[in-house]
Design a protein around this motif. Structure first.
Motif, short mmCIF file in Angstrom:
data_model
loop_
_atom_site.label_atom_id
_atom_site.label_comp_id
_atom_site.label_asym_id
_atom_site.label_seq_id
_atom_site.Cartn_x
_atom_site.Cartn_y
_atom_site.Cartn_z
N ALA A 95 -99.82 62.97 -26.68
CA ALA A 95 -99.01 61.98 -25.98
C ALA A 95 -97.58 61.99 -26.50
CB ALA A 95 -99.62 60.59 -26.14
N ALA A 96 -97.42 62.21 -27.80
CA ALA A 96 -96.08 62.23 -28.39
C ALA A 96 -95.24 63.38 -27.87
CB ALA A 96 -96.19 62.31 -29.92
N THR A 97 -95.88 64.52 -27.57
CA THR A 97 -95.12 65.65 -27.02
C THR A 97 -94.51 65.29 -25.67
OG1 THR A 97 -97.04 66.62 -25.88
CG2 THR A 97 -96.62 67.33 -28.15
N LYS A 98 -95.08 64.30 -25.01
CA LYS A 98 -94.57 63.84 -23.71
C LYS A 98 -93.58 62.69 -23.87
CE LYS A 98 -97.52 66.67 -21.81
NZ LYS A 98 -97.09 67.94 -21.19
N GLY A 99 -93.25 62.35 -25.12
CA GLY A 99 -92.30 61.27 -25.36
C GLY A 99 -92.88 59.88 -25.21
N HIS A 100 -94.19 59.74 -25.33
CA HIS A 100 -94.85 58.46 -25.17
C HIS A 100 -94.55 57.58 -26.39
CE1 HIS A 100 -98.32 55.63 -24.81
NE2 HIS A 100 -98.15 55.84 -23.53
N SER A 101 -93.76 56.53 -26.19
CA SER A 101 -93.27 55.72 -27.32
C SER A 101 -94.38 55.08 -28.14
CB SER A 101 -92.30 54.65 -26.82
OG SER A 101 -91.13 55.25 -26.33
N PRO A 102 -95.39 54.45 -27.53
CA PRO A 102 -96.44 53.87 -28.36
C PRO A 102 -97.16 54.91 -29.22
CG PRO A 102 -96.52 52.95 -26.15
CD PRO A 102 -95.55 54.07 -26.11
N ALA A 103 -97.32 56.13 -28.70
CA ALA A 103 -97.96 57.18 -29.49
C ALA A 103 -97.06 57.60 -30.65
CB ALA A 103 -98.28 58.38 -28.61
N LEU A 104 -95.77 57.74 -30.38
CA LEU A 104 -94.83 58.07 -31.45
C LEU A 104 -94.84 56.98 -32.53
CD1 LEU A 104 -91.88 59.30 -29.22
CD2 LEU A 104 -93.07 60.71 -30.93
N TRP A 105 -94.87 55.74 -32.07
CA TRP A 105 -94.86 54.63 -33.03
C TRP A 105 -96.12 54.63 -33.87
CZ3 TRP A 105 -98.01 50.47 -34.00
CH2 TRP A 105 -97.49 49.48 -34.84
N LYS A 106 -97.27 54.81 -33.22
CA LYS A 106 -98.54 54.79 -33.96
C LYS A 106 -98.60 55.92 -34.97
CE LYS A 106 -102.62 53.23 -34.98
NZ LYS A 106 -102.73 51.95 -35.71
N LEU A 107 -98.15 57.11 -34.60
CA LEU A 107 -98.12 58.22 -35.54
C LEU A 107 -97.18 57.91 -36.70
CD1 LEU A 107 -98.13 61.20 -33.02
CD2 LEU A 107 -99.87 60.76 -34.76
N GLY A 108 -96.02 57.32 -36.38
CA GLY A 108 -95.09 56.94 -37.44
C GLY A 108 -95.72 55.99 -38.44
N TYR A 119 -90.65 60.46 -36.53
CA TYR A 119 -91.31 59.89 -35.35
C TYR A 119 -90.57 58.64 -34.88
CZ TYR A 119 -95.49 62.86 -35.35
OH TYR A 119 -96.36 63.92 -35.25
N PHE A 120 -90.23 57.74 -35.80
CA PHE A 120 -89.49 56.54 -35.43
C PHE A 120 -88.10 56.89 -34.89
CE2 PHE A 120 -92.39 54.51 -38.67
CZ PHE A 120 -93.10 53.76 -37.75
N SER A 121 -87.51 57.95 -35.45
CA SER A 121 -86.19 58.38 -34.99
C SER A 121 -86.22 58.80 -33.53
CB SER A 121 -85.67 59.54 -35.84
OG SER A 121 -85.51 59.16 -37.18
N ARG A 122 -87.29 59.46 -33.14
CA ARG A 122 -87.40 59.91 -31.75
C ARG A 122 -87.45 58.73 -30.79
NH1 ARG A 122 -92.17 64.10 -31.23
NH2 ARG A 122 -91.50 63.97 -29.05
N ILE A 123 -88.11 57.66 -31.21
CA ILE A 123 -88.14 56.47 -30.37
C ILE A 123 -86.74 55.88 -30.24
CG2 ILE A 123 -89.06 54.13 -30.13
CD1 ILE A 123 -91.50 55.04 -31.76
N ALA A 124 -86.05 55.72 -31.38
CA ALA A 124 -84.72 55.13 -31.37
C ALA A 124 -83.74 55.98 -30.58
CB ALA A 124 -84.22 54.94 -32.80
N ARG A 148 -90.88 46.40 -27.90
CA ARG A 148 -91.39 46.07 -29.24
C ARG A 148 -91.50 47.30 -30.13
NH1 ARG A 148 -97.38 45.87 -29.62
NH2 ARG A 148 -98.29 46.79 -27.74
N PHE A 149 -91.76 48.46 -29.51
CA PHE A 149 -91.83 49.70 -30.29
C PHE A 149 -90.44 50.15 -30.72
CE2 PHE A 149 -95.49 49.80 -27.35
CZ PHE A 149 -96.51 49.74 -28.28
N VAL A 150 -89.49 50.02 -29.81
CA VAL A 150 -88.11 50.42 -30.11
C VAL A 150 -87.53 49.52 -31.20
CG1 VAL A 150 -85.80 50.76 -29.18
CG2 VAL A 150 -87.80 51.26 -27.76
N PHE A 208 -86.29 50.57 -35.14
CA PHE A 208 -85.02 50.32 -35.79
C PHE A 208 -85.21 49.60 -37.13
CE2 PHE A 208 -83.11 51.21 -31.66
CZ PHE A 208 -81.95 51.87 -32.04
N VAL A 209 -86.14 48.67 -37.17
CA VAL A 209 -86.40 47.94 -38.42
C VAL A 209 -86.91 48.89 -39.50
CG1 VAL A 209 -87.78 46.14 -39.51
CG2 VAL A 209 -86.84 45.76 -37.23
N VAL A 210 -87.87 49.74 -39.12
CA VAL A 210 -88.44 50.68 -40.10
C VAL A 210 -87.37 51.67 -40.57
CG1 VAL A 210 -90.16 52.47 -40.48
CG2 VAL A 210 -90.76 50.44 -39.15
N LEU A 211 -86.58 52.18 -39.63
CA LEU A 211 -85.53 53.12 -40.00
C LEU A 211 -84.50 52.46 -40.91
CD1 LEU A 211 -85.03 54.82 -36.50
CD2 LEU A 211 -85.98 55.90 -38.55
#
Length: 275
Positions: A74-87, A106-111, A125-127, A131-134
């Motif tokens: 899912a992350a390869t498709k840019g799916h934000s919740p998947a990127l967040w969960k992996l992060g 992973y968090f950087s890709r979302i931001a 909420r993922f975005v 930013f908070v984690v970064l």
């Protein structure tokens, strides 16, 4: 709705170099830098949403390896919740080896991809949390990587999530930087305003710190009874195992203030609970 563009911070320069986007660190090498390698898993999925749902099912059932495979798809498709969960998994060492740099990327890709998504967007909420984690990573940096301590950048991250998304964690972290004068000027009054915004959302650490400032008149006019009210709310919401400092702060303030302040604090507390 007006978009709070990161261009105002002068940060749009491309995450990986060259193109438009959110530049998380201008000092990042343009070649040879560590990057998140996302293998394409064997199983096929109907869509990235299907892969994400499968990943969460696997995660909840205890199959962390299966979860990572599906989430990576899912992350390869840019799916934000998947990127967040992996992060989160890499940041916590949850089912994978702990790796802050992978989490950061992973968090950087979302931001980078969703910085201008509005507060009402599905990904908000993922975005916001990204930013908070970064920002947290920029406070201390990540040892032995290109992510160096940059508290001024951390303040910008927290400021964006706090103001654009109204994120309580960001408001709390931003207030802490203002209180300590990290990444910019020290400003207790501004810190108190951010803490008040987060406290009104029920954010226990913000309630506790705001209460502490008011009880002691630290950088703000002393309001012991109102401060004790906030500390009482924070104590009642805190996890004693993880947030023992809140309980200690409350107990110290309770012993410090007068009987009259305690009685007025109870009145404030009743009024607050009725709102």
């Amino acid at each position: 709705m007006r978009t709070f563009s990161l261009l105002a911070y002068g940060l749009c320069a491309g995450l990986a170099g060259g193109g438009p986007g959110f530049a998380l660190d201008a000092s990042r090498p343009q070649s040879g830098a560590a990057a998140v390698t996302i293998p394409v898993p064997g199983p096929s999925f109907k869509s990235e949403r299907d892969a994400f749902r499968s990943g969460i099912r696997n995660y909840n059932s205890g199959d962390k390896a299966g979860a990572v495979r599906a989430l990576e798809y899912a992350a390869t498709k840019g799916h934000s919740p998947a990127l967040w969960k992996l992060g989160r998994m890499y940041a916590d060492g949850d089912g994978v080896a702990h790796d802050d740099l992978k989490a950061f990327e992973y968090f950087s890709r979302i931001a980078d991809a969703h910085a201008d998504d509005g507060p009402d967007s599905p990904n908000a909420r993922f975005v916001s949390n990204a930013f908070v984690v970064l920002g947290g990573y920029f406070v201390d940096g990540i040892p032995n990587t290109y992510v160096k301590p940059n508290v001024a950048r951390a303040r910008e991250m927290f400021q964006y999530a706090a103001s654009f998304y109204g994120d309580a964690d960001a408001q709390y972290n931003l207030a802490r930087l203002y209180l300590d004068g990290q990444g910019g000027a020290k400003d207790s009054r501004t810190a108190a305003r951010w803490l008040n915004l987060a406290a009104e959302k029920g954010h226990a650490p913000s309630q506790a710190l705001l209460g502490h400032l008011l009880v002691n008149g630290q950088g703000v006019p002393r309001q012991a009874a109102r401060g004790l009210m906030w500390l009482t709310l924070a104590r009642d919401a805190a996890d004693p195992q993880k947030e023992g400092w809140i309980v200690e702060m409350h107990d110290k303030a309770f012993a410090q203030v007068s009987d009259n302040d305690r009685q007025v604090a109870l009145i404030y507390l009743e009024q607050h609970m009725q709102r």
